[in-house]
Design a protein around this motif. Structure first.
Motif, mmCIF file in Angstrom:
data_model
loop_
_atom_site.group_PDB
_atom_site.id
_atom_site.type_symbol
_atom_site.label_atom_id
_atom_site.label_comp_id
_atom_site.label_asym_id
_atom_site.label_seq_id
_atom_site.Cartn_x
_atom_site.Cartn_y
_atom_site.Cartn_z
ATOM 1 N N ARG A 18 0.607 -1.163 -0.019
ATOM 2 C CA ARG A 18 -0.021 0.219 -0.190
ATOM 3 C C ARG A 18 0.931 1.142 -0.107
ATOM 4 O O ARG A 18 0.391 2.042 -0.686
ATOM 5 C CB ARG A 18 -0.831 0.019 1.070
ATOM 6 C CG ARG A 18 -1.969 -0.974 1.063
ATOM 7 C CD ARG A 18 -2.766 -1.028 2.305
ATOM 8 N NE ARG A 18 -3.839 -1.821 2.087
ATOM 9 C CZ ARG A 18 -4.774 -1.981 3.357
ATOM 10 N NH1 ARG A 18 -4.967 -0.775 4.137
ATOM 11 N NH2 ARG A 18 -5.774 -2.591 3.312
ATOM 12 N N ARG A 22 0.349 3.969 -3.107
ATOM 13 C CA ARG A 22 -0.164 5.474 -2.597
ATOM 14 C C ARG A 22 0.619 6.451 -3.192
ATOM 15 O O ARG A 22 0.269 7.283 -3.851
ATOM 16 C CB ARG A 22 -0.342 5.490 -1.015
ATOM 17 C CG ARG A 22 -1.719 5.202 -0.623
ATOM 18 C CD ARG A 22 -1.991 5.841 0.737
ATOM 19 N NE ARG A 22 -0.884 5.632 1.751
ATOM 20 C CZ ARG A 22 -0.886 4.588 2.730
ATOM 21 N NH1 ARG A 22 -2.083 3.934 2.727
ATOM 22 N NH2 ARG A 22 -0.161 4.382 3.391
ATOM 23 N N GLY A 53 -5.678 2.951 -0.245
ATOM 24 C CA GLY A 53 -5.305 1.882 0.627
ATOM 25 C C GLY A 53 -6.301 0.717 0.649
ATOM 26 O O GLY A 53 -6.109 -0.192 0.817
#
Lengths: 164, 164
Positions: A18, A22, A53
């Motif tokens: 994640r 991101r 996420g």
DNA sequence: ATCGATGCAAACGATTTGCAAACGT
DNA sequence: ACGTTTGCAAATCGTTTGCATCGAT
């Protein structure tokens, strides 16, 4: 004919990294904001991070719930506004699977695909089938249409639900 | 791979024999009403006749407009209720082409089909493509799904709109 | 300073529902 | 008579918007 499972509620779902994802996706957003003379903000960041996420396909209610675990005063209106922004920026797709409310999907870095939806548990599986894509073009031109876009959703019962 | 044009706004639309069609379709409705201990009524009849007599795919607003030309006091609520009834009775399909409101289609006597929608003028063309149907089954089983139903809509620009 | 972002409440558009009156059986 | 249908107004539901304030540039 690739197909990737990305359903949140599926046992088969797997997490991606994640943090990296991101950051990678947030650069185009910064560019978009700058170009449109828009600001960054804590709340906006929180919503964007939460959205990027998440596994996939979540509705506003779920998204707001997640966001509020970090900042309880965020309003639905702001989440709606932020998601609209992300759609405009090309980072999100807004999908309507006929449940009455919109679900959002991370768009960046993903090619076109359609969806398989489990009517029982709601898992969403993405699929692409080149043959179908071709046939759609044929159907369109056969009827004198210039194809612009399509919506193709398959609804059924997924494996785990069938196993009871 | 048949395809029939039934768009209201298309130059290609052709009328069917409405009187006969109506009577033919209204028998199953009478059976349905009797079985459920429901009544016939003037307003109901008017709405049903209007619906069955229309070319295809019309929304509530348009339907209500037609109905009110014969009886100005009919309320939207009644049209909504009647259409829900017709859907339950299997005489109508409620379709959502993403315009924000439902459009209704005469269901009886028609085989399964999907839709091509002109993004400019709104004409709706029905199509069936067996190859696509087969491929959908394959996609579903490949992903462990038991296919129940699907929604397949192609959006583009129709011939007459492209001709300006 | 200026203009965007936010929360809140009100506004919206499509559809549904509660209710009392009118109707079909 | 009894239960259904209808019109009306009020209620819902998801989503958007006006407004005054707070925050980012």
């Amino acid at each position: 004919m690739a197909s990737g499972v990305t359903g949140t509620r599926a046992g088969t779902s797997r997490k991606r990294d994640r943090g990296e994802l991101r950051d990678e996706l947030k650069e185009p957003l910064r560019a978009f904001l700058k170009e449109k003379h828009l600001h960054e903000s804590k709340v906006r960041d929180l919503i964007v991070d939460t959205f990027l996420g998440m596994e996939d396909h979540m509705g506003l209610e779920a998204l707001l719930g997640e966001v509020r675990r970090k900042n309880a005063s965020v309003s639905p209106a702001t989440v709606y506004r932020t998601m609209r922004l992300l759609v405009e920026a090309g980072l999100a797709h807004a999908r309507d699977f006929g449940s009455g409310s919109t679900v959002y999907e991370v768009a960046a870095g993903k090619a076109h695909h359609d969806h398989l939806v489990c009517e029982r548990c709601g898992v969403v599986v993405e699929f692409v089938d080149e043959e179908i894509e071709d046939l759609q073009e044929k159907v369109a031109s056969k009827n004198g249409f210039e194809l612009r876009r399509h919506r193709h959703e398959l609804f059924g019962i997924c494996e785990s639900c069938r196993a009871r």
